[in-house]
Design a protein around this motif. Structure first.
Motif, mmCIF file in Angstrom:
data_model
loop_
_atom_site.group_PDB
_atom_site.id
_atom_site.type_symbol
_atom_site.label_atom_id
_atom_site.label_comp_id
_atom_site.label_asym_id
_atom_site.label_seq_id
_atom_site.Cartn_x
_atom_site.Cartn_y
_atom_site.Cartn_z
ATOM 1 N N ASP A 14 36.100 38.900 44.568
ATOM 2 C CA ASP A 14 37.442 39.066 43.993
ATOM 3 C C ASP A 14 37.561 38.323 42.667
ATOM 4 O O ASP A 14 38.176 38.815 41.718
ATOM 5 C CB ASP A 14 38.517 38.567 44.962
ATOM 6 C CG ASP A 14 38.686 39.460 46.169
ATOM 7 O OD1 ASP A 14 38.265 40.633 46.098
ATOM 8 O OD2 ASP A 14 39.231 38.979 47.183
ATOM 9 N N LEU A 15 36.983 37.128 42.607
ATOM 10 C CA LEU A 15 37.010 36.364 41.363
ATOM 11 C C LEU A 15 36.233 37.086 40.267
ATOM 12 O O LEU A 15 36.671 37.135 39.117
ATOM 13 C CB LEU A 15 36.438 34.960 41.585
ATOM 14 C CG LEU A 15 36.477 34.025 40.383
ATOM 15 C CD1 LEU A 15 37.913 33.813 39.906
ATOM 16 C CD2 LEU A 15 35.817 32.708 40.712
ATOM 17 N N GLU A 16 35.101 37.672 40.609
ATOM 18 C CA GLU A 16 34.330 38.458 39.639
ATOM 19 C C GLU A 16 35.155 39.631 39.122
ATOM 20 O O GLU A 16 35.151 39.930 37.925
ATOM 21 C CB GLU A 16 33.027 38.977 40.276
ATOM 22 C CG GLU A 16 32.006 37.930 40.566
ATOM 23 C CD GLU A 16 31.227 37.518 39.336
ATOM 24 O OE1 GLU A 16 31.264 38.238 38.323
ATOM 25 O OE2 GLU A 16 30.600 36.452 39.404
ATOM 26 N N ALA A 17 35.868 40.296 40.020
ATOM 27 C CA ALA A 17 36.720 41.428 39.623
ATOM 28 C C ALA A 17 37.843 40.961 38.699
ATOM 29 O O ALA A 17 38.160 41.639 37.711
ATOM 30 C CB ALA A 17 37.292 42.124 40.854
ATOM 31 N N LEU A 18 38.443 39.819 39.009
ATOM 32 C CA LEU A 18 39.498 39.278 38.152
ATOM 33 C C LEU A 18 38.964 38.938 36.763
ATOM 34 O O LEU A 18 39.616 39.229 35.752
ATOM 35 C CB LEU A 18 40.108 38.026 38.781
ATOM 36 C CG LEU A 18 41.010 38.239 39.985
ATOM 37 C CD1 LEU A 18 41.344 36.906 40.647
ATOM 38 C CD2 LEU A 18 42.266 38.965 39.580
ATOM 39 N N LEU A 19 37.780 38.332 36.700
ATOM 40 C CA LEU A 19 37.181 38.006 35.401
ATOM 41 C C LEU A 19 36.834 39.271 34.623
ATOM 42 O O LEU A 19 37.013 39.327 33.406
ATOM 43 C CB LEU A 19 35.935 37.137 35.593
ATOM 44 C CG LEU A 19 36.200 35.687 35.979
ATOM 45 C CD1 LEU A 19 34.885 34.978 36.281
ATOM 46 C CD2 LEU A 19 36.956 34.966 34.894
ATOM 47 N N TRP A 20 36.350 40.301 35.302
ATOM 48 C CA TRP A 20 36.010 41.549 34.627
ATOM 49 C C TRP A 20 37.264 42.194 34.037
ATOM 50 O O TRP A 20 37.265 42.651 32.894
ATOM 51 C CB TRP A 20 35.325 42.500 35.610
ATOM 52 C CG TRP A 20 34.895 43.771 34.975
ATOM 53 C CD1 TRP A 20 33.775 43.995 34.235
ATOM 54 C CD2 TRP A 20 35.603 45.013 35.004
ATOM 55 N NE1 TRP A 20 33.740 45.297 33.801
ATOM 56 C CE2 TRP A 20 34.846 45.940 34.262
ATOM 57 C CE3 TRP A 20 36.791 45.427 35.588
ATOM 58 C CZ2 TRP A 20 35.252 47.255 34.091
ATOM 59 C CZ3 TRP A 20 37.188 46.743 35.406
ATOM 60 C CH2 TRP A 20 36.422 47.623 34.667
ATOM 61 N N ARG A 21 38.362 42.194 34.830
ATOM 62 C CA ARG A 21 39.618 42.763 34.321
ATOM 63 C C ARG A 21 40.157 41.965 33.143
ATOM 64 O O ARG A 21 40.652 42.531 32.168
ATOM 65 C CB ARG A 21 40.667 42.833 35.424
ATOM 66 C CG ARG A 21 40.561 44.094 36.241
ATOM 67 C CD ARG A 21 41.676 44.141 37.207
ATOM 68 N NE ARG A 21 41.346 43.129 38.214
ATOM 69 C CZ ARG A 21 41.961 42.973 39.355
ATOM 70 N NH1 ARG A 21 42.990 43.692 39.651
ATOM 71 N NH2 ARG A 21 41.585 42.063 40.219
ATOM 72 N N ARG A 86 32.777 35.755 28.954
ATOM 73 C CA ARG A 86 31.380 36.221 29.049
ATOM 74 C C ARG A 86 30.423 35.069 29.325
ATOM 75 O O ARG A 86 29.494 35.199 30.100
ATOM 76 C CB ARG A 86 30.947 36.916 27.760
ATOM 77 C CG ARG A 86 31.370 38.341 27.650
ATOM 78 C CD ARG A 86 30.718 38.988 26.465
ATOM 79 N NE ARG A 86 31.406 38.552 25.258
ATOM 80 C CZ ARG A 86 30.920 38.640 24.036
ATOM 81 N NH1 ARG A 86 29.730 39.121 23.829
ATOM 82 N NH2 ARG A 86 31.619 38.243 22.999
ATOM 83 N N MET A 87 30.641 33.933 28.649
ATOM 84 C CA MET A 87 29.748 32.782 28.786
ATOM 85 C C MET A 87 30.072 31.946 30.026
ATOM 86 O O MET A 87 29.297 31.088 30.419
ATOM 87 C CB MET A 87 29.836 31.881 27.548
ATOM 88 C CG MET A 87 29.362 32.535 26.275
ATOM 89 S SD MET A 87 27.600 32.889 26.311
ATOM 90 C CE MET A 87 27.617 34.678 26.446
#
Length: 106
Positions: A14-21, A86-87
């Motif tokens: 979920d955190l990865e999805a939030l960062l991607w959005r 990104r970093m």
């Protein structure tokens, strides 16, 4: 990532999805602000070249110039946020400008 996800009470996915959005939204904001910056700058140049020069017009032209610069600064701010996402760390503006990575947000 795991510690941040645990602290926020979400899964790592979920955190990865939030960062991607968030990355997509900062890229979109950067491109929109950059486009508006050029649009207003070109409109400002057109007005400068097609209007009779007078003392009042020069004052108006000088007052409008910072308005154009705001859009470019907003584009840079959004692009820097995108780079930091990104970093996955805080980075300074100089790090962003000197990186070998792609300058444009993605």
């Amino acid at each position: 990532m795991a510690a941040t996800a645990f602290y926020q009470g979400v899964s790592v996915m979920d955190l990865e999805a939030l960062l991607w959005r968030r990355r997509r939204s900062t890229a979109r904001a950067a491109y929109i602000a950059f486009g508006f910056g050029w649009l207003f700058f070109l409109g400002w140049l057109y007005r400068l070249t097609h209007t009779e020069w007078s003392a009042g017009f020069i004052l108006t032209a000088l007052q409008f110039a910072p308005f154009c610069a705001v859009f470019f600064l907003l584009a840079f701010k959004s692009a820097l946020e995108n780079y930091q996402i990104r970093m996955r760390r805080l980075a300074s503006a100089m790090e962003y400008l000197q990186t070998n990575e792609s300058f444009w947000p993605s």
